[in-house]
Scaffold this motif. Sequence first.
Motif, PDB file in Angstrom:
ATOM      1  N   UNK A  45      -8.504   8.828 -13.547  1.00  0.00           N
ATOM      2  CA  UNK A  45      -9.225   7.303 -12.960  1.00  0.00           C
ATOM      3  C   UNK A  45      -9.761   8.173 -11.640  1.00  0.00           C
ATOM      4  N   UNK A  46      -8.275   9.180 -10.698  1.00  0.00           N
ATOM      5  CA  UNK A  46      -8.249   9.239  -9.018  1.00  0.00           C
ATOM      6  C   UNK A  46      -9.337  10.207  -9.206  1.00  0.00           C
ATOM      7  N   UNK A  47     -10.090  11.421  -9.782  1.00  0.00           N
ATOM      8  CA  UNK A  47     -10.817  12.353 -10.405  1.00  0.00           C
ATOM      9  C   UNK A  47     -11.310  12.513 -11.860  1.00  0.00           C
ATOM     10  N   UNK A  48     -12.248  11.485 -12.020  1.00  0.00           N
ATOM     11  CA  UNK A  48     -12.879  11.802 -13.316  1.00  0.00           C
ATOM     12  C   UNK A  48     -13.736  12.819 -12.950  1.00  0.00           C
ATOM     13  N   UNK A  85     -16.480   8.160  -9.878  1.00  0.00           N
ATOM     14  CA  UNK A  85     -15.522   8.173  -9.121  1.00  0.00           C
ATOM     15  C   UNK A  85     -15.135   6.634  -8.456  1.00  0.00           C
ATOM     16  N   UNK A  86     -16.613   5.886  -7.873  1.00  0.00           N
ATOM     17  CA  UNK A  86     -16.290   4.607  -7.127  1.00  0.00           C
ATOM     18  C   UNK A  86     -15.869   3.635  -8.470  1.00  0.00           C
ATOM     19  N   UNK A  87     -16.020   2.914  -8.918  1.00  0.00           N
ATOM     20  CA  UNK A  87     -15.926   2.225 -10.726  1.00  0.00           C
ATOM     21  C   UNK A  87     -14.638   2.692 -10.977  1.00  0.00           C
ATOM     22  N   UNK A  88     -13.945   3.833 -10.128  1.00  0.00           N
ATOM     23  CA  UNK A  88     -12.060   3.672 -10.826  1.00  0.00           C
ATOM     24  C   UNK A  88     -11.322   3.567  -9.500  1.00  0.00           C
ATOM     25  N   UNK A 126       0.864  -1.455  -0.293  1.00  0.00           N
ATOM     26  CA  UNK A 126      -0.189   0.658   0.221  1.00  0.00           C
ATOM     27  C   UNK A 126       0.855   1.293  -0.074  1.00  0.00           C
ATOM     28  N   UNK A 127       1.018   1.764  -1.071  1.00  0.00           N
ATOM     29  CA  UNK A 127       1.644   3.278  -1.240  1.00  0.00           C
ATOM     30  C   UNK A 127       0.927   4.421  -1.139  1.00  0.00           C
ATOM     31  N   UNK A 128       1.441   5.023  -0.254  1.00  0.00           N
ATOM     32  CA  UNK A 128       0.473   6.909   0.994  1.00  0.00           C
ATOM     33  C   UNK A 128      -0.262   7.111  -0.707  1.00  0.00           C
ATOM     34  N   UNK A 129      -1.252   7.301   0.253  1.00  0.00           N
ATOM     35  CA  UNK A 129      -2.746   7.879  -1.049  1.00  0.00           C
ATOM     36  C   UNK A 129      -2.595   9.258  -0.953  1.00  0.00           C
ATOM     37  N   UNK A 130      -3.266   9.740  -2.330  1.00  0.00           N
ATOM     38  CA  UNK A 130      -4.024  11.484  -2.102  1.00  0.00           C
ATOM     39  C   UNK A 130      -4.817  11.171  -1.413  1.00  0.00           C
ATOM     40  N   UNK A 131      -5.766  12.628  -1.636  1.00  0.00           N
ATOM     41  CA  UNK A 131      -6.982  12.685  -1.261  1.00  0.00           C
ATOM     42  C   UNK A 131      -8.048  11.996  -1.977  1.00  0.00           C
ATOM     43  N   UNK A 165      -6.320   0.567  -5.525  1.00  0.00           N
ATOM     44  CA  UNK A 165      -7.358   1.287  -6.860  1.00  0.00           C
ATOM     45  C   UNK A 165      -7.567   2.960  -5.293  1.00  0.00           C
ATOM     46  N   UNK A 166      -6.826   3.120  -4.378  1.00  0.00           N
ATOM     47  CA  UNK A 166      -6.592   4.598  -3.583  1.00  0.00           C
ATOM     48  C   UNK A 166      -5.690   4.943  -4.274  1.00  0.00           C
TER      49      UNK A 166
END
Length: 457
Positions: free
Chosen positions: A329-332, A363-366, A11-16, A375-376
């Motif tokens: 992907x993260x912020x469609x 947003x949830x699909x991605x 698990x890598x650090x996650x953006x907002x 995924x995050x």
Amino acid sequence: MSGQPTPDAPVSPLPVHAALATQPLGFFGSLRAARSNLLEILPELAVKQPMVSGKTGVRWHMVMDPTALRRILLEKVEEYPKSVVTKNLLRPAIGESLFVAEGAHWRWQRRAAAPAFSARNIGALAPVMTAAAEASADRIATAGPRAVNVYDEMVRATFEVISDVTLSGERHFDRAAMHRAIDNYIDVAGRVSLFDIAGMPGWVPRPGRVFSGNALKKMKSVADEAIGQRRQAKQPPDLLDLLIAGTDPETQRQMRGPEIRDNLLTFIVAGHETTALTLSWALYLLSFAPEQQERAAEEARSQLGDRAATADDVASMPFIRAVVDEALRLYPPAGIISRTAQQADTLCGREVRPGDTVMVPIYALHRNRLLWDNPDAFDPDRFMGGAPVDRYAYLPFGDGPRICIGAGFALQEAVIILATLLARFRFEAVAGKTPKPVLIITTRPEGGVWLTAHPRP
């Protein structure tokens, strides 16, 4: 696909990311969330399951299963037209344009407009994108190494592009007035109302949309004036000229004044906001991950040197394109799209009745854990030629016959501007200025995207 999960993946650090609902919101809770941030109506289950259903005034289903999404968007597209809520939100501004129209009325408009967005015409418009990228870099350099709201800057840059490629040569076109009118309409009228949640018919007036009349009048008057002047002008063709000249090859039908205006406004509104958001989120993500930023900057500098990017450079910068894809992907920009079922159907083994609202929470699909590794996390390498991504697990532009007509335009513009900026600046996050993803009509960064731009030697 790069989406297939592995149990022990690091698990890598996650953006907002948005805080999803952990318990049912109820009718009024859903209304509050829908008016302030539509992402907050998404249940946490939407990133863990293929489908979630419920009833809040109307029966609804959220679908995250690629096979079911293919059925909705491609195989049975006529049975899943755009939802009543979507049409109620947008029809006052853009009428029965491509984005809203259905059936035969949509098909002939799509055929008439398609040539304007051919690869050849998009490539011909690239110099406008290059000029806007150069101007944006100059403004950032002039501001000096201080905190800059790059969201505002990207909105300005992309609005320059869309206004120049749709309204080039309009001497009296007031860009600032048009942009204020668009923002005012979205802010006042683009919010889901109590009537929408309750499932009341579209002919019942929504108060917010009644009071947005001045913004609408301004938008439409600017467009009507531009169209009237353009019919008498002689200049190199732009998107407006191509739209005026567009002919449906099957029926020989051409768009009339109101149809041209409504589609022109659709392209102006959608054509700058979505790309500005993609660029803003991409720059935030790169500031969040300095090692990825350096990799992208090296690619840009090796290709461009000191010049701005052009259309000819886009194919030679695959990692920057992957950054754009991962930001989408993260912020469609369109975080949720919705349809209204016209016939009884079965999706993921569940009954769908005529009149049910079927949502595609992109947003949830991605970020669905059944479809994506970590995924995050921000990981552009997902799009760098590894295992293929399932086509219906990644829908930043929709899919099927109603896929966004301007997708190629947006991607070319995003790569040109992002590469130009990364070749010249190193972007650093500003402490205490983390953007919050908020979806009204598009997924905007609440509070802006504040970064410090350091010139590269």
